[in-house]
Design an enzyme around this catalytic site. Structure first.
Site, mmCIF file in Angstrom:
data_model
loop_
_atom_site.group_PDB
_atom_site.id
_atom_site.type_symbol
_atom_site.label_atom_id
_atom_site.label_comp_id
_atom_site.label_asym_id
_atom_site.label_seq_id
_atom_site.Cartn_x
_atom_site.Cartn_y
_atom_site.Cartn_z
ATOM 1 C CG ASP A 13 30.748 17.136 48.507
ATOM 2 O OD1 ASP A 13 30.235 18.038 49.187
ATOM 3 O OD2 ASP A 13 31.263 17.332 47.395
ATOM 4 C CE LYS A 16 32.097 18.319 55.375
ATOM 5 N NZ LYS A 16 32.283 17.622 54.089
ATOM 6 N N GLY A 40 28.480 22.623 51.039
ATOM 7 C CA GLY A 40 27.064 22.324 50.816
ATOM 8 C C GLY A 40 26.755 21.095 51.640
ATOM 9 C CG HIS A 41 27.673 20.834 55.247
ATOM 10 N ND1 HIS A 41 28.263 21.269 56.402
ATOM 11 C CD2 HIS A 41 28.688 20.692 54.345
ATOM 12 C CE1 HIS A 41 29.563 21.384 56.211
ATOM 13 N NE2 HIS A 41 29.840 21.047 54.971
ATOM 14 C CD GLN A 223 35.368 23.707 52.651
ATOM 15 O OE1 GLN A 223 35.898 24.213 53.618
ATOM 16 N NE2 GLN A 223 34.190 24.124 52.221
HETATM 17 P P1 GDP Z 1 28.631 17.028 53.198
HETATM 18 O O1 GDP Z 1 29.110 18.190 52.379
HETATM 19 O O2 GDP Z 1 29.760 16.250 53.784
HETATM 20 O O3 GDP Z 1 27.615 17.410 54.248
HETATM 21 O O4 GDP Z 1 27.909 16.045 52.176
HETATM 22 P P2 GDP Z 1 26.869 16.443 51.012
HETATM 23 O O5 GDP Z 1 25.602 16.877 51.630
HETATM 24 O O6 GDP Z 1 27.509 17.376 50.039
HETATM 25 O O7 GDP Z 1 26.739 15.058 50.258
HETATM 26 C C1 GDP Z 1 26.397 13.877 50.926
HETATM 27 C C2 GDP Z 1 25.133 13.291 50.288
HETATM 28 O O8 GDP Z 1 24.978 11.963 50.720
HETATM 29 C C3 GDP Z 1 23.849 13.998 50.683
HETATM 30 O O9 GDP Z 1 22.969 13.961 49.595
HETATM 31 C C4 GDP Z 1 23.321 13.161 51.854
HETATM 32 O O10 GDP Z 1 21.910 13.232 52.007
HETATM 33 C C5 GDP Z 1 23.731 11.796 51.406
HETATM 34 N N1 GDP Z 1 24.016 10.806 52.444
HETATM 35 C C6 GDP Z 1 24.620 10.937 53.652
HETATM 36 N N2 GDP Z 1 24.806 9.722 54.235
HETATM 37 C C7 GDP Z 1 24.320 8.815 53.350
HETATM 38 C C8 GDP Z 1 24.251 7.387 53.336
HETATM 39 O O11 GDP Z 1 24.709 6.693 54.252
HETATM 40 N N3 GDP Z 1 23.686 6.784 52.233
HETATM 41 C C9 GDP Z 1 23.205 7.510 51.173
HETATM 42 N N4 GDP Z 1 22.660 6.857 50.152
HETATM 43 N N5 GDP Z 1 23.256 8.849 51.167
HETATM 44 C C10 GDP Z 1 23.818 9.482 52.220
HETATM 45 P P1 IMO Z 2 31.652 20.405 51.728
HETATM 46 O O1 IMO Z 2 31.732 21.132 53.045
HETATM 47 C C1 IMO Z 2 33.680 19.272 48.023
HETATM 48 C C2 IMO Z 2 36.622 22.097 46.433
HETATM 49 C C3 IMO Z 2 36.299 22.728 45.088
HETATM 50 C C4 IMO Z 2 37.697 22.904 44.536
HETATM 51 C C5 IMO Z 2 38.513 23.300 45.766
HETATM 52 C C6 IMO Z 2 38.694 24.801 45.936
HETATM 53 O O2 IMO Z 2 30.300 20.391 51.131
HETATM 54 O O3 IMO Z 2 32.275 19.061 51.837
HETATM 55 P P2 IMO Z 2 37.060 26.751 46.734
HETATM 56 O O4 IMO Z 2 35.765 27.235 46.157
HETATM 57 O O5 IMO Z 2 36.978 26.320 48.150
HETATM 58 O O6 IMO Z 2 38.177 27.726 46.508
HETATM 59 O O7 IMO Z 2 37.432 25.461 45.842
HETATM 60 O O8 IMO Z 2 37.799 22.782 46.879
HETATM 61 N N1 IMO Z 2 35.589 22.260 47.492
HETATM 62 C C7 IMO Z 2 34.761 21.282 47.864
HETATM 63 N N2 IMO Z 2 34.596 20.030 47.390
HETATM 64 N N3 IMO Z 2 32.964 19.686 49.094
HETATM 65 C C8 IMO Z 2 33.136 20.928 49.603
HETATM 66 O O9 IMO Z 2 32.540 21.332 50.748
HETATM 67 C C9 IMO Z 2 34.043 21.809 48.968
HETATM 68 N N4 IMO Z 2 34.439 23.084 49.181
HETATM 69 C C10 IMO Z 2 35.389 23.340 48.289
HETATM 70 O O10 IMO Z 2 35.509 21.883 44.302
HETATM 71 O O11 IMO Z 2 38.197 21.677 44.081
HETATM 72 MG MG MG Z 3 28.949 18.961 50.441
#
Ligand code: GDP
Ligand code: IMO
Ligand code: MG
Length: 428
Positions: A13, A16, A40-41, A223
């Site tokens: 998270d 990415k 979850g991207h 991840q």
């Molecule tokens: P990922 O799994 O690495 O793709 O990240 P997630 O989507 O799970 O979580 C990142 C969150 O941060 C999302 O809601 C993005 O829209 C948001 N985001 C990404 N870059 C920035 C930033 O520079 N500032 C803020 N405020 N939000 C950001």
């Molecule tokens: P993105 O790509 C954050 C964490 C789960 C748990 C551990 C194992 O959005 O960054 P799993 O379901 O993979 O067996 O869970 O890994 N986890 C993540 N945490 N972002 C993710 O993906 C994750 N994918 C798995 O919360 O701790």
């Molecule tokens: Mg994510």
């Protein structure tokens, strides 16, 4: 031509999705290489918010081919749901998505087993996303799984599904769970098969051809480095290699192919699920970093909605990720969230049994005993979400970002100050 890869440097998270979207503008192909719907991207384009789980974030760019590579585990029913969601937003994936015949399927019994394993672990539970990831990779390693290629022939697929349900139901029954209804599952899976079968391809051959003809290829990591099954906080990890090596094994491109390794590093640290977290903050500062959930970027899981644990920036984690994956481009995200603190702490080392260390201990028991060693810097109060030039950032924000680039010894990258495409400052 370049082959670039995007790797999460913390516990996932990091943002990415946003960086994949930015870099995919210059890409011909975007490939997911590991993980599954545990990811979850988020990509924000204008007023639209897209949340992608297995389908690469490159799908949002017309003219880009998205590949679900051999290292991924995918739930056929989940992929169809994602395809339908994209269609509702006007994106037809049929000519832009392919799935490896070597990728493995996440089946209904994997999800049930994921829940049962967690239940049986009790206090020791991992806090998985419940998407069946661990049991699906276990099935792959046991050499008993169903693969993408099996979707091509309906009869063969049917036979394998019924066989595997029979075998897995014994395990589910033994663990005290509710067995899979074979007929219900089969009907759903056959419906999904119809939609997915035309997308199943020899993606390894496709990627080799693309590589040889000089296409720009972007690999989308899922991840983060601390969730890597070999290098993360085992057993509180996911079941795949989330670091540099996973790009080769999960795509079929050689390990020497990646020119640019882009590391994504959030300006603070988050973790969702159980396991040690040295720089975690459990008071109102942690709550401020998390946000209330009002904004889409607040720290609540994209896949599960769980509140994320928050903490200060941890450079021990960052350095370890840099070394394991060979990161040579750094993207700091969410610097805007650090506005408003009088002072900011940065974890620069750990104290373990009286000794100072600056690398991640292999054992989670040791990590749990580590105390953070903090360097404290002055904060800034200004809203920085509209800034596009590094020199326009408040002095202390510049110092903070530079401290991270310098500690990780990375010479180029971006600093992100909001979720939108234009909220990015180049550095170096
Ligand atoms: P990922 O799994 O690495 O793709 O990240 P997630 O989507 O799970 O979580 C990142 C969150 O941060 C999302 O809601 C993005 O829209 C948001 N985001 C990404 N870059 C920035 C930033 O520079 N500032 C803020 N405020 N939000 C950001
Ligand atoms: P993105 O790509 C954050 C964490 C789960 C748990 C551990 C194992 O959005 O960054 P799993 O379901 O993979 O067996 O869970 O890994 N986890 C993540 N945490 N972002 C993710 O993906 C994750 N994918 C798995 O919360 O701790
Ligand atoms: Mg994510």
């Amino acid at each position: 031509m370049t082959v670039s890869a995007i790797v999460g440097m913390q516990w996932g998270d990091e943002g990415k999705g946003k960086i994949v979207d930015a870099l995919s503008e210059a890409s011909d192909i975007v490939v997911r290489c590991q993980g599954g719907a545990n990811a979850g991207h988020t990509v924000v384009i204008g007023d639209d918010i897209y949340k992608l789980h297995v389908i690469p974030s490159g799908i949002l760019r017309e003219g880009v081919i998205s590949v679900i590579g051999n290292g991924v585990v995918f739930d056929p029913i989940g992929v169809v749901t994602e395809i339908t969601g994209l269609k509702e937003k006007g994106i037809d994936v049929s000519s832009r998505l392919m799935i490896s015949e070597r990728a493995h399927l996440v089946m209904p019994y994997h999800k049930i087993l994921d829940g049962l394993n967690e239940e049986n672990l009790g206090e020791q539970k991992i806090g998985t996303t419940g998407r069946g990831i661990g049991p699906a990779y276990a099935d792959k390693a046991a050499r008993t799984a169903i693969r993408g290629g099996d979707l091509k022939d309906e009869d063969k697929f049917k036979e394998k599904v019924l066989d595997r349900i029979k075998a897995m139901n014994k395990r589910i029954e033994f663990l005290g769970g509710e067995k899979v209804d074979a007929q219900v599952a089969l009907t759903e899976l056959l419906e999904a098969r119809k939609i997915l079968a035309p997308l199943i391809k020899d993606t390894v051959y496709y990627l080799h051809q693309a590589y040889a003809s000089g296409k720009n290829i972007l690999m989308e990591g899922a991840q983060g480095s601390q969730l890597d099954i070999d290098f993360g906080t085992y057993p509180f990890v996911t079941s795949s290699n989330t670091t540099g090596g996973g790009f080769a094994t999960g795509s079929g491109l050689p390990a020497t192919a990646v020119d640019e390794m882009h590391g994504i590093f959030k300006a603070f640290t988050t973790r969702v699920g159980e396991g040690p977290f040295v720089s975690e903050i459990k008071d109102e500062i942690g709550d401020k970093l998390r946000g209330t959930g009002e904004n889409q970027w607040d720290e609540f899981g994209t896949t599960t909605g769980r509140p994320r644990r928050c903490g200060w920036c941890d450079l021990v984690v960052g350095k370890f990720a840099t070394r394991i994956s060979g990161v040579n481009n750094l993207h700091i995200t969410k610097l805007d969230i650090m506005s408003g603190f009088d002072e900011i702490k940065v974890c620069v080392a750990y104290k373990l049994n009286g000794e100072t260390i600056d690398t991640m201990p292999a054992s989670y028991e040791d990590l749990a005993m580590c105390e953070p060693v903090y360097e404290v810097i002055e904060g800034w109060k200004e809203d920085i979400t509209g800034i596009t030039e590094f020199s326009d950032l408040p002095d202390n924000a510049q110092k903070y970002a530079e401290m991270i680039f310098n500690a990780l010894e990375i010479k180029k990258g971006t600093i992100n100050v909001g979720p939108r495409r234009d909220q990015s400052i180049s550095w170096g």
